[in-house]
Scaffold this active site. Structure first.
Site, short mmCIF file in Angstrom:
data_model
loop_
_atom_site.label_atom_id
_atom_site.label_comp_id
_atom_site.label_asym_id
_atom_site.label_seq_id
_atom_site.Cartn_x
_atom_site.Cartn_y
_atom_site.Cartn_z
CG HIS A 18 19.69 7.80 31.06
ND1 HIS A 18 20.21 6.54 31.16
CD2 HIS A 18 20.27 8.37 29.98
CE1 HIS A 18 21.09 6.36 30.19
NE2 HIS A 18 21.14 7.44 29.44
CB SER A 51 19.48 -8.99 7.77
OG SER A 51 20.27 -7.87 7.60
CB SER A 112 18.09 -0.97 14.94
OG SER A 112 19.28 -1.07 15.67
CG ASP A 157 14.53 1.93 23.81
OD1 ASP A 157 14.19 3.08 24.17
OD2 ASP A 157 15.70 1.52 23.91
C1 GLA Z 1 18.13 3.20 26.15
C2 GLA Z 1 17.31 2.17 26.92
C3 GLA Z 1 15.99 2.78 27.41
C4 GLA Z 1 16.22 4.10 28.15
C5 GLA Z 1 17.14 5.02 27.35
C6 GLA Z 1 17.52 6.26 28.11
O1 GLA Z 1 17.49 3.53 24.98
O2 GLA Z 1 17.05 1.04 26.12
O3 GLA Z 1 15.30 1.84 28.21
O4 GLA Z 1 16.72 3.87 29.43
O5 GLA Z 1 18.33 4.36 26.95
O6 GLA Z 1 16.41 7.06 28.35
#
Ligand code: GLA
Length: 370
Positions: A18, A51, A112, A157
């Site tokens: 976060h 899918s 995902s 991500d």
């Molecule tokens: C999700 C969000 C990321 C990040 C995490 C927490 O995965 O997509 O951008 O903020 O939560 O670290």
């Protein structure tokens, strides 16, 4: 016509939770689990997405590429969002069929959605003969998620999925997008990812709430002269947080600032091969996410606190956005079977849920398969 296979991995974050949307340092790895996409050109000027996991197949003409989120076909919005965005940017698109096959559990915090976005973007660029720059791919897909899907996530991500490197952890500065690949050598330990199987129902609103609290804290610190314009929340000093009158916002900020410091210590520990210190920092990260950021919950706490007390485990924490999803643990190789059984039994006794445990490795990011 012949088919071409591509692959994008999921990700887990080792530490730095976060704080991607607060200009912080994060340390994810791309996983050895992910989404395979089989591409087939067609000459009937249509585009289709199918899918193995979902029954619905979406099909439309190249002239009718959707331009906004369609609530009827949930998962398809991710590839459609990418397609629509690249099409708007002028990328030439011809008819094709794309079939996804995933071994990433959906909705469990292993990204995902980032994987399906990034693999689609990679394929469309590759098929159009464009040069692919993985960090740019990540930024594009984050924009799709923010603007087309409507989730105000940070960059972590998509960046991990696009830029992963086998046997390395990615140290990413989310402010500058500078990244360093750090050898992820666990020696006689393994990284276990533990899926709580707790559905993450409140995730969207809670995530946006934490983001709003972070923005409020940043404004207070700037107004009080503790931060300059253009600085991020992670740049604050712990001793300056007293200017934040609201106790909740103050403890959210304490998590953000302390987590960024933990990532720096964890980087040093990993580079020195000091896994014990790395593990202790994971434990401290969990405590902070639980008490100060309040994004854990009974399921994740039970998994993590039980894990931390099993012989052979040197560190455990929740990972990802929280409120369910996954935890991770560093466990001595010789103790894995005892660890897994003890943890699963205890977790079931407390929550009545069956967790799933995967042994994970750091793998390459999105790629063309041979
Ligand atoms: C999700 C969000 C990321 C990040 C995490 C927490 O995965 O997509 O951008 O903020 O939560 O670290």
């Amino acid at each position: 016509m012949s088919t071409i296979d591509y692959f994008a991995p999921g990700r887990v974050n080792l530490i730095g939770e976060h704080i991607d949307y607060n200009g912080g340092l994060v340390m994810p790895i791309a996983l050895n689990m992910g989404i395979k996409a089989r591409y087939k050109k067609n000459d009937n000027n249509t585009i289709s997405f199918a899918s193995s996991t979902h029954k619905d197949l979406v099909e439309f003409a190249v002239e009718d590429i959707p331009t906004k989120y369609e609530s009827t076909s949930n998962w398809c919005n991710y590839p459609i969002g990418v397609l629509s965005t690249l099409h708007k940017q002028g990328l030439p698109i011809n008819g094709f069929d794309l079939h996804f096959d995933s071994n990433l559990p959906e909705g469990s915090g292993l990204s995902s959605s980032a994987a399906i976005e990034v693999v689609t973007a990679y394929i469309l660029m590759h098929q159009a003969g464009r040069e692919i720059n993985p960090p740019d791919l990540a930024v594009l897909c984050q924009k799709v998620e923010n603007n087309f899907i409507g989730v105000k996530c940070g960059i972590m991500d998509q960046f991990a999925v696009a830029n992963g490197k086998k046997d390395h952890a990615i140290l990413l500065n989310c402010n500058t997008l500078d990244c360093e690949q750090i050898p992820f050598d666990l020696d006689t330990y393994s990284l276990l990812v533990i899926n709580s199987k707790k559905p993450r129902s409140l995730i969207k609103s809670a995530y946006n709430e934490r983001k709003a609290e972070s923005e409020a804290a940043l404004k207070i610190l700037i107004d009080a002269g503790k931060l300059r314009d253009g600085q991020y929340l992670v740049d604050a000093e712990i001793e300056d947080l007293g200017v934040i009158a609201d106790a909740i916002v103050r403890k959210r900020t304490r998590h953000v600032v302390s987590e960024n410091i933990r990532v720096k210590h964890a980087t040093r520990a990993l580079k020195m091969g000091d896994l014990y210190t790395f593990g202790r920092l994971m434990n401290a990260s969990h405590q902070s996410l639980k008490d100060d950021y309040e994004v854990s919950g009974i399921e994740l706490d039970t998994l993590v606190e039980t894990a931390q007390n099993i012989d052979g485990c040197i560190g455990a924490r929740m990972t990802g956005a929280g409120f369910g999803g996954c935890a991770i643990a560093l466990v001595k190789n010789t103790g894995i079977s005892n660890f897994s059984k003890t943890l699963a039994d205890r977790y079931h006794a407390v929550t009545k849920l069956h967790c799933e445990i995967y042994e994970c490795k750091a793998e390459d990011g999105v790629r063309l398969l041979d």
